[in-house]
Design an enzyme around this catalytic site. Sequence first.
Site, mmCIF file in Angstrom:
data_model
loop_
_atom_site.group_PDB
_atom_site.id
_atom_site.type_symbol
_atom_site.label_atom_id
_atom_site.label_comp_id
_atom_site.label_asym_id
_atom_site.label_seq_id
_atom_site.Cartn_x
_atom_site.Cartn_y
_atom_site.Cartn_z
ATOM 1 N N SER A 148 54.260 19.500 17.041
ATOM 2 C CA SER A 148 52.837 19.821 16.883
ATOM 3 C C SER A 148 52.597 21.249 17.355
ATOM 4 O O SER A 148 53.335 21.768 18.206
ATOM 5 C CB SER A 148 51.987 18.863 17.725
ATOM 6 O OG SER A 148 50.662 19.344 17.883
ATOM 7 N N TYR A 161 49.163 14.379 24.863
ATOM 8 C CA TYR A 161 49.759 14.597 23.543
ATOM 9 C C TYR A 161 50.569 15.887 23.527
ATOM 10 O O TYR A 161 51.705 15.925 23.044
ATOM 11 C CB TYR A 161 48.641 14.651 22.506
ATOM 12 C CG TYR A 161 49.077 14.946 21.102
ATOM 13 C CD1 TYR A 161 49.688 13.971 20.315
ATOM 14 C CD2 TYR A 161 48.868 16.208 20.546
ATOM 15 C CE1 TYR A 161 50.079 14.240 19.009
ATOM 16 C CE2 TYR A 161 49.246 16.487 19.238
ATOM 17 C CZ TYR A 161 49.859 15.505 18.481
ATOM 18 O OH TYR A 161 50.250 15.788 17.191
#
Length: 267
Positions: A148, A161
């Site tokens: 990500s 995250y």
Amino acid sequence: MKILENKVIIVTGGTGVLGGSFVTAIAAAGGKVVIIGRNKERLEEKKKEVIEKGGEALAIAADVMKEEELLAAKETILSTYGKIDGLVNAAGGNVPEALLKPQDDIFEMNIPGLKKALELNLWGSIVPTQIFGKAMKEEGGTIVNISSVSSKTILTRVLGYGMGKAAIDNYTQWFAVEAAQRFGDKIRMNSITPGFFLTEQNRKMLTNEDGSLTERGNKIIAATPYGRFGKPEELNGALIWLLSDESRFVSGTTVTVDGAFTVFGGV
């Protein structure tokens, strides 16, 4: 001959927006795709979709955090196809209890929530790799993780995250080196770093009910030189290349697909 013809490729999180797009692309490239997810109804719908388009698919309900379920899945795959050629670790994402809202106290964060997000995004890739990767030791195979942009630059509110994806970057590089030293070029691991794509998990953070952008959504678009979110299918070219023999000298790297978000300095 299609580029993934006769290759058996597993996709965890295969019923999600991005995972589902991966499944479709792998099947279109000639791969025999194994769809793994937790929702049996959605699994069967995705399998049916692949078959109706002329592809071949196997749907297996399993949780990537539960080793016993993945071991059972591996036995089913091997008894059906006799081999595993590839694994796409697409399961992951954020969890509501890990989000830090603007009004929240930074010293009162939900630690269990943060741990849950971290574990899902890190161990949700390590555990499937441990189990399915072992079947690649003889014939070889390739593994693709999903990173990500939150691992490259700081995004507010999503600490758990971001930590999980940063750990995925480290794991991808570590595994690539260790596997190369033990097996030569037989087992490869790489990752894809997506920019911002609308998914079930982030849609409410980025868009309002009427489809307009939230304040966060507007900030992201302003920081993306392309001026838009990505489309799921725009990740598929990188994925198919990494799964194919065309990238056989590539390991331990990430392919960034983000509309230039991570390289934009703001001016």
